[in-house]
Write a protein that holds these residues in place. Structure first.
Motif, PDB file in Angstrom:
ATOM      1  N   PRO A  47      -4.348   8.170  -0.324  1.00  0.00           N
ATOM      2  CA  PRO A  47      -3.932   6.958   0.261  1.00  0.00           C
ATOM      3  C   PRO A  47      -4.739   5.967   0.007  1.00  0.00           C
ATOM      4  O   PRO A  47      -4.214   4.828   0.269  1.00  0.00           O
ATOM      5  CB  PRO A  47      -4.578   7.482   1.881  1.00  0.00           C
ATOM      6  CG  PRO A  47      -5.748   8.442   1.472  1.00  0.00           C
ATOM      7  CD  PRO A  47      -5.519   9.210   0.388  1.00  0.00           C
ATOM      8  N   LEU A  48      -5.675   5.834  -0.950  1.00  0.00           N
ATOM      9  CA  LEU A  48      -6.346   4.699  -1.708  1.00  0.00           C
ATOM     10  C   LEU A  48      -5.672   4.249  -2.552  1.00  0.00           C
ATOM     11  O   LEU A  48      -5.658   3.031  -3.450  1.00  0.00           O
ATOM     12  CB  LEU A  48      -7.626   4.928  -2.322  1.00  0.00           C
ATOM     13  CG  LEU A  48      -8.715   5.606  -1.091  1.00  0.00           C
ATOM     14  CD1 LEU A  48     -10.129   5.700  -1.764  1.00  0.00           C
ATOM     15  CD2 LEU A  48      -8.859   4.391  -0.124  1.00  0.00           C
ATOM     16  N   ALA A  49      -4.225   5.208  -3.140  1.00  0.00           N
ATOM     17  CA  ALA A  49      -3.566   4.499  -4.232  1.00  0.00           C
ATOM     18  C   ALA A  49      -2.422   3.705  -3.324  1.00  0.00           C
ATOM     19  O   ALA A  49      -1.583   3.184  -4.279  1.00  0.00           O
ATOM     20  CB  ALA A  49      -2.802   5.841  -4.616  1.00  0.00           C
ATOM     21  N   ILE A  50      -2.505   3.265  -2.364  1.00  0.00           N
ATOM     22  CA  ILE A  50      -1.418   2.188  -1.599  1.00  0.00           C
ATOM     23  C   ILE A  50      -1.566   0.933  -2.535  1.00  0.00           C
ATOM     24  O   ILE A  50      -2.414   0.346  -2.385  1.00  0.00           O
ATOM     25  CB  ILE A  50      -1.699   2.279  -0.117  1.00  0.00           C
ATOM     26  CG1 ILE A  50      -1.334   3.580   0.453  1.00  0.00           C
ATOM     27  CG2 ILE A  50      -0.601   1.213   0.382  1.00  0.00           C
ATOM     28  CD1 ILE A  50      -1.571   3.591   2.054  1.00  0.00           C
ATOM     29  N   VAL A  51      -0.537   0.621  -3.026  1.00  0.00           N
ATOM     30  CA  VAL A  51      -0.421  -0.465  -3.780  1.00  0.00           C
ATOM     31  C   VAL A  51       0.775  -1.444  -3.580  1.00  0.00           C
ATOM     32  O   VAL A  51       0.778  -2.717  -3.851  1.00  0.00           O
ATOM     33  CB  VAL A  51      -0.440  -0.334  -5.353  1.00  0.00           C
ATOM     34  CG1 VAL A  51      -1.719   0.424  -5.930  1.00  0.00           C
ATOM     35  CG2 VAL A  51       0.793   0.569  -5.541  1.00  0.00           C
ATOM     36  N   TYR A  52       1.583  -1.076  -2.928  1.00  0.00           N
ATOM     37  CA  TYR A  52       2.656  -1.743  -2.518  1.00  0.00           C
ATOM     38  C   TYR A  52       3.258  -1.877  -1.097  1.00  0.00           C
ATOM     39  O   TYR A  52       3.115  -0.733  -0.581  1.00  0.00           O
ATOM     40  CB  TYR A  52       4.117  -1.377  -3.320  1.00  0.00           C
ATOM     41  CG  TYR A  52       3.812  -1.299  -4.948  1.00  0.00           C
ATOM     42  CD1 TYR A  52       3.514  -2.628  -5.424  1.00  0.00           C
ATOM     43  CD2 TYR A  52       3.867  -0.154  -5.598  1.00  0.00           C
ATOM     44  CE1 TYR A  52       3.218  -2.830  -6.966  1.00  0.00           C
ATOM     45  CE2 TYR A  52       3.436  -0.489  -6.844  1.00  0.00           C
ATOM     46  CZ  TYR A  52       3.561  -1.403  -7.546  1.00  0.00           C
ATOM     47  OH  TYR A  52       2.963  -1.846  -9.042  1.00  0.00           O
ATOM     48  N   ASN A  53       3.693  -2.882  -0.486  1.00  0.00           N
ATOM     49  CA  ASN A  53       4.153  -2.968   0.981  1.00  0.00           C
ATOM     50  C   ASN A  53       5.400  -3.703   0.512  1.00  0.00           C
ATOM     51  O   ASN A  53       5.939  -4.228  -0.191  1.00  0.00           O
ATOM     52  CB  ASN A  53       3.159  -3.810   1.485  1.00  0.00           C
ATOM     53  CG  ASN A  53       1.713  -3.263   1.956  1.00  0.00           C
ATOM     54  OD1 ASN A  53       1.739  -2.164   2.361  1.00  0.00           O
ATOM     55  ND2 ASN A  53       0.637  -4.173   1.485  1.00  0.00           N
TER      56      ASN A  53
END
Length: 199
Positions: A47-53
């Motif tokens: 989950p720490l790899a969330i880079v885009y919204n």
């Protein structure tokens, strides 16, 4: 990858082109019961790899990029009603908190007991009348997940599945103990036997 189990959405972009993330399914378009959408990540398990919204842009660097939808489980509460048609007849059972959509084994142990009644199982009170009606309500088993219970209720009630609820309540099916009383009358004609079943 919308849900981590296939369902790929593929959009081609040229090298150096800025690819709008809002061209991918947004939180409104990507749905998973019992979870909230957190964003798009490059690692399916981190989950720490969330880079885009939605609304961000990606500058293509000449290689394929796979984005994974990241989900946060919603915690639910399962409550247990040990009353009989509203009257308390057995000890209270503590609620089970922090339940997630896929959790099973939701029934308390040991089974509740009380004088004058037989424990018949736990049921979901679909018609909300406080008693077990086999034509409407349904018995819950340990193999059913929280999501199974919510979806079964929705199907029986003719409603859409609602995962925005805070929790559910399960009720004990108390079956009255039936006792047969035998009366024996002695008369000129001999013995006469009468029976009466009393709950």
């Amino acid at each position: 990858n919308k849900d981590g189990a296939g369902n790929l959405v593929v959009k081609p972009y040229a090298v150096g082109e800025q690819a709008p993330v809002d061209g991918l399914p947004s939180a409104d378009a990507v749905r998973r019961y019992g979870y909230t959408f957190q964003g798009w990540a490059t690692d399916p398990v981190n989950p720490l790899a969330i880079v885009y919204n939605p609304g961000d842009t990606i500058t293509m660097a000449g290689e394929t990029i796979t984005l994974y939808a990241m989900w946060l489980p919603v915690p639910y509460i399962v409550s247990y009603d040990t009353t009989h048609q509203g009257d308390p007849i057995a000890a209270d059972i503590i609620d089970k908190a922090g339940v997630v959509w896929e959790d099973t084994n939701l029934l308390p142990s040991p089974d509740p007991s009380t004088d004058g009644y037989i424990y018949g199982g736990w049921f979901y009170d679909v018609d909300n009348d406080g008693k077990y009606n086999p034509d409407v309500d349904f018995l819950v088993t340990d193999s059913m997940s929280f999501g199974d219970i919510v979806e079964t209720y929705a199907a029986k009630a003719g409603r859409a599945v609602d995962d925005s609820i805070s929790g559910i309540t399960l009720h004990v099916w108390w079956k009255p103990v039936t006792v047969r009383i035998t009366y024996v009358a002695v008369g000129n004609g001999g013995l006469t036997v009468y029976y009466e079943d009393v709950n």
